[in-house]
Design an enzyme around this catalytic site. Structure first.
Site, PDB file in Angstrom:
ATOM      1  N   LEU A 189       0.857  -1.182   0.000  1.00  0.00           N
ATOM      2  CA  LEU A 189       0.000   0.000   0.000  1.00  0.00           C
ATOM      3  C   LEU A 189       0.894   1.234   0.000  1.00  0.00           C
ATOM      4  CD1 LEU A 189      -2.620  -1.178   2.664  1.00  0.00           C
ATOM      5  CD2 LEU A 189      -2.739  -1.433   0.169  1.00  0.00           C
ATOM      6  N   ASP A 190       1.119   1.785  -1.181  1.00  0.00           N
ATOM      7  CA  ASP A 190       2.053   2.892  -1.346  1.00  0.00           C
ATOM      8  C   ASP A 190       1.495   4.181  -0.736  1.00  0.00           C
ATOM      9  OD1 ASP A 190       4.469   4.102  -2.677  1.00  0.00           O
ATOM     10  OD2 ASP A 190       2.904   5.238  -3.704  1.00  0.00           O
ATOM     11  N   ALA A 191       2.341   4.883   0.024  1.00  0.00           N
ATOM     12  CA  ALA A 191       2.013   6.214   0.565  1.00  0.00           C
ATOM     13  C   ALA A 191       0.683   6.245   1.313  1.00  0.00           C
ATOM     14  CB  ALA A 191       2.005   7.248  -0.570  1.00  0.00           C
TER      15      ALA A 191
END
Length: 590
Positions: free
Chosen positions: A233-235
């Protein structure tokens, strides 16, 4: 599969928390999506993790060859060099069509960039490795159909992004960049300002619009259908925005992560959520929730603290960190890293290193050819955010007369990381002790380019055939380190970890113990600048049964002066064992 009443009720409760009266209708749509995708999703063969779960982080086009799909070249390189027997998990950084940021400005979430290959190439890699796939869910590219629809004022895309005029309330927003938070764009209805946390080519999505969440949930289910074992789960901390707040770690963001977790656990048991949260240590572990959010978070404090230890000659900050990561909620653990595509974040060092120590760390990186990127504080000042340097270059020592010090420090640091509680992850360029790519930095002007090298397949193969090359030596040593690690029950990601608090400051010591108590491993790393004896009291009366790193010539650089000048590959032979600077031991003890 039908979403049972228990799951449907949980989803309805979460979505009502997020969207009020609309939540029930949104829940019905989510249940429909689950029932559509679930029959196509195969559960993972592994429902947990063990000491064999070591991650390799790579760009899809990390190794290139003219006229061939990059993913095909990557697969051939990994398999031919025996890396499928070294790494169980392959984290392929974004392989979707993208307009910037080396893949993190996604144009189309459902397609593989034709330059890289197709989904069949991804599936071919999955035959050799468990896959980790990036879910870049905070923002999309300007070139995406979503944003093009927004500019044309088309429904529903006109509601997919955050329109807001510049105003004083935005001062409270926590920033990871020093670029403008708002970007002016010209739409069919005139000029508007849109929220851009990371760059003007990465437009933040508006999760207060239920259709945005539904679209992203369908993409999540699509990635599960592709067989991903890990969804990164990016950023994620910046996902939800509410004016008048810091717009980071909001309760609504945690609700979304819990929603993802419930869906993943229901339709794809064994699939893991990894939260990418480059924030201070206490905030980082909040994404475990009570064991009901992400299964994994990165241990971002480790890379800067370990560099500080080598530069200062004191591992005190690392020793103090270890108890904080010794226990996590049941069914969760950390991902330990030293180098990644993102550089070395400094937020994980906040409150763990003094401002003076951080300033010295920054200067040491600059002295070694690195760069520093900044973020905007709430008062408008710029504060250091990230160190951009190859981890190998970071561990150089310009004044040393020891030709092996840099490589020994580098391998010793990785051996320490591999021994820690959690899942270890190695960055592809680190396999070859790759130095700063100054040419790529000069060509792009992007600080992160210095540690995002790309390799010409023919050139890299040639270097690896030379046993004296740094690439060959580093790769063989790294493969051996991982091979030794994955054979030890005491190195299970959740097995007991005890930090040795009374070691001399230049030695970082810990002990790992297998669940059944049958194996104990003592780990000692010398971050000082001198050859150091290992105090007998560290063993606490225990006997050294086996020296796990002494049996392999590939690791001799860690061992050659381990004893009082006698090279030793088969155990401890000196009465007073000594460690060279950067040297490390893994001792099985009883």
């Amino acid at each position: 599969m039908r979403a049972g009443g228990g799951l449907a009720d949980k989803l309805r409760g979460r979505l009502t928390t997020l969207y009020g009266p609309q939540g029930s209708l949104v829940a019905d749509r989510v249940v429909h999506l689950i029932e559509e995708y679930a029959p196509r999703i195969k559960p993972q063969s592994k429902t947990n993790w063990d000491q064999q779960d070591v991650i390799l982080i790579t760009y899809p086009d990390q190794v290139v060859e003219a006229q061939r799909p990059a993913l095909e070249v990557l697969e051939e390189f990994l398999v031919s060099n025996g890396l499928k027997n070294t790494f169980r998990i392959l984290h392929i950084l974004p392989f979707f069509p993208s307009s910037s940021d080396d893949g993190f400005s996604v144009v189309d979430y459902r397609q593989v960039d034709p330059r890289l290959g197709g989904w069949h190439h991804v599936e071919s890699l999955r035959q050799h490795f468990d896959l980790a796939i990036d879910f870049v869910l905070n923002h999309v590219s300007r070139q995406s159909r979503y944003f093009k629809g927004y500019l044309a004022r088309e429904e529903p895309y006109v509601r997919f992004f955050i329109e807001i005029s510049p105003q004083p309330a935005l001062v409270q927003v926590v920033r990871p960049r020093n670029t403008p938070l708002l970007t002016p764009v010209d739409t069919k209805a005139g000029r508007r300002y849109v929220w851009t946390t990371f760059s003007n080519d990465q437009i933040d999505l508006n999760y207060t619009e239920p259709l945005v969440l539904l679209e992203m949930l369908e993409i999540l289910l699509f990635y599960l259908q592709q067989g991903a074992r890990i969804i990164r789960l990016d950023a994620i901390p910046y996902l939800w925005k509410r004016l008048g707040t810091s717009c980071i770690h909001l309760p609504e963001t945690h609700e979304v992560v819990k929603l993802f977790r419930e869906i993943v656990d229901a339709v794809a048991p064994g699939t893991l959520l990894l939260a990418q949260t480059n924030v201070p240590a206490v905030e980082n572990v909040s994404y475990f929730g009570h064991g009901d959010e992400a299964h994994l978070v990165y241990q971002f404090s480790l890379p800067p603290l370990l560099l500080d230890a080598f530069f200062s000659g004191s591992g005190t900050a690392v020793t103090e960190l270890l108890p904080q990561i010794s226990e996590t909620p049941l069914g969760t653990t950390v991902v330990n890293v030293l180098a990644t595509h993102d550089g070395i974040g400094l937020r994980g060092a906040e409150k763990l290193l003094t401002p003076g120590r951080i300033a010295k760390l920054i200067q040491a990186i600059i002295d070694r050819g690195g760069h520093v990127t900044y973020r905007l504080a709430n008062d408008g000042s710029e504060v250091p955010y990230e160190l951009n340097i190859s981890y190998y270059s970071a561990l150089s020592e310009p004044t040393t007369q020891d030709p092996n010090l840099q490589l020994r420090r580098f391998l010793g640091a990785h051996a320490f990381m591999l021994a820690l509680r959690g899942l270890p992850a190695v960055y592809f360029p680190s396999l070859f002790a790759t130095p700063n790519d100054e040419r790529r930095f000069q060509a792009t002007g992007q600080p992160r380019a210095i540690h995002r090298p790309k390799f010409i397949a023919k050139e890299l193969r040639a270097r690896l055939t030379n046993p004296e090359s740094i690439e060959h030596r580093a790769l063989e040593a790294m493969k051996r380190l991982v091979a030794v690690r994955i054979a030890q029950p005491a190195f299970h990601p959740e097995s007991r970890q005890i930090s040795v608090q009374d070691a001399p400051s230049h030695l970082i010591a810990l002990e790992r113990e297998s669940f059944d108590g049958r194996q104990r491993i003592m780990v000692v790393l010398n971050v000082g600048s001198e050859v150091s004896p290992i105090p007998p009291q560290l063993l606490k009366g225990r006997k050294i049964v086996r020296d796990l790193l002494a049996e392999w010539p590939e690791l001799s650089i860690l061992r050659e002066d381990f004893t009082t000048g006698v090279r030793c590959h088969s155990g401890v032979t000196a009465e007073t064992p000594r460690l060279l600077p950067g040297g490390i031991v893994w001792w099985e003890v009883s």
